[in-house]
Design an enzyme around this catalytic site. Structure first.
Site, short mmCIF file in Angstrom:
data_model
loop_
_atom_site.label_atom_id
_atom_site.label_comp_id
_atom_site.label_asym_id
_atom_site.label_seq_id
_atom_site.Cartn_x
_atom_site.Cartn_y
_atom_site.Cartn_z
N TYR B 77 58.57 83.20 29.16
CA TYR B 77 58.69 84.07 27.99
C TYR B 77 60.00 84.83 28.05
CZ TYR B 77 57.53 88.23 30.77
OH TYR B 77 57.54 89.24 31.70
N CYS B 78 60.43 85.31 26.88
CA CYS B 78 61.59 86.22 26.81
C CYS B 78 61.20 87.35 25.87
CB CYS B 78 62.84 85.48 26.38
SG CYS B 78 62.76 84.67 24.79
#
Lengths: 169, 82
Positions: B77-78
């Protein structure tokens, strides 16, 4: 970034790779716990209070009763998505009318994890006393009172100031 | 003649499996998934999902990812979609 990272891991031979595309913003916006140095910073979602709600098909009389002294009733769908609000003059309509007919549709909302000092500043400039807080899905979290946020920020400022004085002394 | 067995969708290198928050939690709770934040170190230090490790995108080298368990799902994820 995460799509590229997912592709990179697959190119390195990983098989079960998943991309949480909505990311950290989605997670913090939903009020879920986090780790890190800023995990405990004050947020609108943590200050939001439970608020009376009603459905589109409810009557104004019902909304007025639920609003009580609080003076506001938020209109939501069956799964809690914010649709509108009744407050002030909208609560004074004929009690037999349906909420859908008189509500203030699409009220301004803020995210659970919005930066509190900026939000308070905007609310002060606009003369707004409270604001609806939602998750990224639009699901109601509650109503944040500006006075609660101001009090918390003042306390944080005092603690910070005391800490600085202690270090200097 | 029997139809050839199709390769599972998430087994192809060019297919991203995008998941939502609910699926993240399910994978973590039920499949012992590994959570990887691919943002820079400073952002990870400020705030990250519980249990996430930090592997910035630029540092996803064969050596760096050797610490990941290939037998377990990996969730990256970011910030968000952008």
């Amino acid at each position: 970034m995460s799509p590229r990272a997912a592709c990179r891991l697959e190119s390195l031979g990983f098989i079960a790779v998943y991309d949480y595309a909505a990311g950290k913003t989605d997670w913090t916006g939903s009020g879920l716990p986090t780790g890190g140095t800023q995990a405990d910073m004050p947020r609108p979602g943590r200050l939001a209070r439970e608020t009376p709600t009603c459905r589109l098909t409810d009557t104004v009389a019902t909304a007025r009763e639920r609003a009580g002294d609080g003076g506001a009733c938020i209109v939501t769908s069956d799964n809690g998505i914010v649709l509108g609000r009744l407050r002030g003059k909208t609560l004074e309509h004929d009690g037999a009318l349906s909420v859908a007919d008189v509500m203030e549709a699409g009220p301004t909302t803020v995210r659970y994890d919005e930066f509190l000092p900026d939000l308070v500043d905007r609310m002060q400039k606009a003369g707004v006393g409270s604001i609806v807080v939602t998750k990224p899905s639009g699901e109601l979290v509650g109503l944040m009172q500006r006075s609660d946020a101001e009090e918390l920020l003042a306390e944080v400022h005092r603690e910070h100031h005391d800490h600085d004085d202690h270090d200097a002394g | 003649m029997a139809e050839p067995e199709r390769e599972p969708r998430n087994r192809k290198a060019d297919v991203k499996v995008v998941i939502d928050q609910q699926e993240v939690r399910r994978l973590l709770d039920q499949e012992n998934a590994q959570l990887v934040e691919v943002l820079p170190h400073q952002e990870y230090e400020q705030e990250h999902l519980p249990g996430a490790i930090n592997m910035p995108l630029k540092e996803l080298t064969p050596d760096a990812v050797a610490t990941l368990d290939r037998a377990r799902p990996v969730i990256v994820y970011c910030h968000d979609f952008l």
